[in-house]
Write a protein that holds these residues in place. Sequence first.
Motif, mmCIF file in Angstrom:
data_model
loop_
_atom_site.group_PDB
_atom_site.id
_atom_site.type_symbol
_atom_site.label_atom_id
_atom_site.label_comp_id
_atom_site.label_asym_id
_atom_site.label_seq_id
_atom_site.Cartn_x
_atom_site.Cartn_y
_atom_site.Cartn_z
ATOM 1 N N PHE A 141 0.836 -1.209 0.000
ATOM 2 C CA PHE A 141 0.000 0.000 0.000
ATOM 3 C C PHE A 141 0.875 1.265 0.000
ATOM 4 O O PHE A 141 0.668 2.196 -0.794
ATOM 5 C CB PHE A 141 -0.907 -0.080 1.240
ATOM 6 N N PHE A 142 1.886 1.276 0.857
ATOM 7 C CA PHE A 142 2.797 2.416 0.975
ATOM 8 C C PHE A 142 3.582 2.600 -0.331
ATOM 9 O O PHE A 142 3.715 3.721 -0.836
ATOM 10 C CB PHE A 142 3.740 2.169 2.159
ATOM 11 N N GLN A 143 4.077 1.473 -0.897
ATOM 12 C CA GLN A 143 4.830 1.536 -2.169
ATOM 13 C C GLN A 143 4.009 2.244 -3.252
ATOM 14 O O GLN A 143 4.518 3.104 -3.962
ATOM 15 C CB GLN A 143 5.159 0.127 -2.686
ATOM 16 N N HIS A 144 2.721 1.869 -3.349
ATOM 17 C CA HIS A 144 1.862 2.467 -4.385
ATOM 18 C C HIS A 144 1.753 3.971 -4.217
ATOM 19 O O HIS A 144 1.797 4.726 -5.195
ATOM 20 C CB HIS A 144 0.455 1.863 -4.341
ATOM 21 N N ILE A 145 1.605 4.392 -2.953
ATOM 22 C CA ILE A 145 1.460 5.831 -2.707
ATOM 23 C C ILE A 145 2.753 6.567 -3.043
ATOM 24 O O ILE A 145 2.744 7.610 -3.694
ATOM 25 C CB ILE A 145 1.023 6.073 -1.250
ATOM 26 N N ILE A 146 3.884 5.973 -2.646
ATOM 27 C CA ILE A 146 5.177 6.615 -2.958
ATOM 28 C C ILE A 146 5.360 6.684 -4.484
ATOM 29 O O ILE A 146 5.790 7.704 -5.025
ATOM 30 C CB ILE A 146 6.356 5.874 -2.289
ATOM 31 N N ASP A 147 4.999 5.585 -5.174
ATOM 32 C CA ASP A 147 5.104 5.558 -6.648
ATOM 33 C C ASP A 147 4.354 6.731 -7.263
ATOM 34 O O ASP A 147 4.856 7.415 -8.148
ATOM 35 C CB ASP A 147 4.479 4.277 -7.224
ATOM 36 N N ARG A 148 3.139 6.939 -6.762
ATOM 37 C CA ARG A 148 2.301 8.000 -7.317
ATOM 38 C C ARG A 148 2.973 9.370 -7.161
ATOM 39 O O ARG A 148 2.995 10.174 -8.083
ATOM 40 C CB ARG A 148 0.944 8.000 -6.614
ATOM 41 N N PHE A 149 3.546 9.615 -5.979
ATOM 42 C CA PHE A 149 4.247 10.887 -5.759
ATOM 43 C C PHE A 149 5.485 10.992 -6.636
ATOM 44 O O PHE A 149 5.811 12.046 -7.152
ATOM 45 C CB PHE A 149 4.636 11.046 -4.285
ATOM 46 N N GLU A 150 6.180 9.864 -6.805
ATOM 47 C CA GLU A 150 7.417 9.878 -7.576
ATOM 48 C C GLU A 150 7.129 10.199 -9.048
ATOM 49 O O GLU A 150 7.901 10.888 -9.699
ATOM 50 C CB GLU A 150 8.143 8.531 -7.436
ATOM 51 N N MET A 151 5.998 9.692 -9.553
ATOM 52 C CA MET A 151 5.626 9.932 -10.950
ATOM 53 C C MET A 151 5.242 11.386 -11.188
ATOM 54 O O MET A 151 5.467 11.915 -12.270
ATOM 55 C CB MET A 151 4.407 9.083 -11.330
ATOM 56 N N THR A 152 4.613 12.016 -10.189
ATOM 57 C CA THR A 152 4.034 13.336 -10.448
ATOM 58 C C THR A 152 4.835 14.497 -9.877
ATOM 59 O O THR A 152 4.531 15.643 -10.165
ATOM 60 C CB THR A 152 2.600 13.409 -9.878
ATOM 61 N N LYS A 153 5.862 14.207 -9.089
ATOM 62 C CA LYS A 153 6.581 15.310 -8.439
ATOM 63 C C LYS A 153 7.260 16.216 -9.468
ATOM 64 O O LYS A 153 7.727 15.754 -10.504
ATOM 65 C CB LYS A 153 7.595 14.783 -7.422
ATOM 66 N N GLU A 154 7.246 17.510 -9.136
ATOM 67 C CA GLU A 154 7.839 18.470 -10.073
ATOM 68 C C GLU A 154 9.215 18.925 -9.603
ATOM 69 O O GLU A 154 10.002 19.444 -10.380
ATOM 70 C CB GLU A 154 6.907 19.682 -10.221
ATOM 71 N N GLN A 155 9.486 18.721 -8.318
ATOM 72 C CA GLN A 155 10.771 19.164 -7.787
ATOM 73 C C GLN A 155 11.865 18.146 -8.078
ATOM 74 O O GLN A 155 11.597 16.977 -8.327
ATOM 75 C CB GLN A 155 10.716 19.330 -6.266
ATOM 76 N N ASN A 156 13.104 18.637 -7.986
ATOM 77 C CA ASN A 156 14.247 17.752 -8.127
ATOM 78 C C ASN A 156 14.598 17.193 -6.743
ATOM 79 O O ASN A 156 15.450 17.710 -6.035
ATOM 80 C CB ASN A 156 15.420 18.554 -8.734
ATOM 81 N N VAL A 157 13.873 16.145 -6.364
ATOM 82 C CA VAL A 157 14.048 15.541 -5.047
ATOM 83 C C VAL A 157 14.114 14.035 -5.264
ATOM 84 O O VAL A 157 13.349 13.496 -6.061
ATOM 85 C CB VAL A 157 12.831 15.893 -4.144
ATOM 86 N N THR A 158 15.066 13.359 -4.590
ATOM 87 C CA THR A 158 15.123 11.901 -4.766
ATOM 88 C C THR A 158 14.418 11.190 -3.618
ATOM 89 O O THR A 158 14.385 11.683 -2.497
ATOM 90 C CB THR A 158 16.573 11.373 -4.872
ATOM 91 N N PHE A 159 13.881 10.030 -3.956
ATOM 92 C CA PHE A 159 13.139 9.245 -2.973
ATOM 93 C C PHE A 159 13.954 8.019 -2.581
ATOM 94 O O PHE A 159 14.505 7.334 -3.439
ATOM 95 C CB PHE A 159 11.810 8.751 -3.575
#
Length: 265
Positions: free
Chosen positions: A115-133
């Motif tokens: 469940f957590f992986q899916h949510i992180i994936d969603r943020f990773e796909m849409t993030k606009e900043q240059n930030v690594t996860f």
Amino acid sequence: LRANFSAIQNEAGFVSGLITVLHDITEQEKIDMERREFVANVSHELRTPLTTMRSYLEALADGAWKDEQIAPQFLSVTQNETERMIRLVNDLLKLSKLDSKDGHLNKEMVNFTEFFQHIIDRFEMTKEQNVTFKRKLPKTELFVEIDEDKLTQVLYNIISNALKYSPEGGQITFRVKEFDERIEVSISDQGVGIPKENVKKIFERFYRVDKARSRKMGGTGLGLAIAKEMVELHGGRIWASSQEGKGTTIYFTLPYERTQEDEWS
Ligand code: ADP
């Protein structure tokens, strides 16, 4: 003191019931005061965008609408203020639902890691900043009984803050730790951090360390208050640790039962 308290005396004639009565009065007064403060805060938060919109609309009505340069700018300000009010009212509705009976949980057994992986994936796909996860999650399945919609909201609120306050090129770390009776989830950023004396207050309704900054980034000041209520409805706890200039970590726990099978596998 109020006249309506009654002292309870024991056989020896000592007053033994006074403390409880006094306590009840101050508790009620505290609730009344918090309610008044909340209404004052809501009114203020709504009045600010409304007065801004009024002055821009007045300027447009007074002739600014004819100026091809200025008119679109002024309209965009009123649009942004409208969006802010919609976000605020939506957050207020979420809080009021949590306060009422509608706040009950729709719980299901969910593999939290997935469940957590899916949510992180969603943020990773849409993030606009240059930030690594960075993900530090257990490889095993971790079944917890949660309301997925509410927990999605909790994670959404925490992760959007981590992104908002992250510096260019920063890293956000996602962790899940397993204990005997709970799991502990944490999200760490390398952002501005929060002064020590304010760390506890960030879960209060409308509290912001920097009002102007939060407003500029579209915040309502209610995100973490909503997250706290939702986590506590699940029987968990939420807290933060932070160092100014270094970063912030938000932690929360969820009740969990480690089964024999997990131990042996
Ligand atoms: P907002 O809508 O202002 O973000 P929140 O309830 O989500 O409201 O957060 C309250 C305040 O806590 C924020 O205004 C900010 O000052 C502080 N805060 C929350 N998360 C972070 C973070 N990751 N780093 C620094 N400050 C934070």
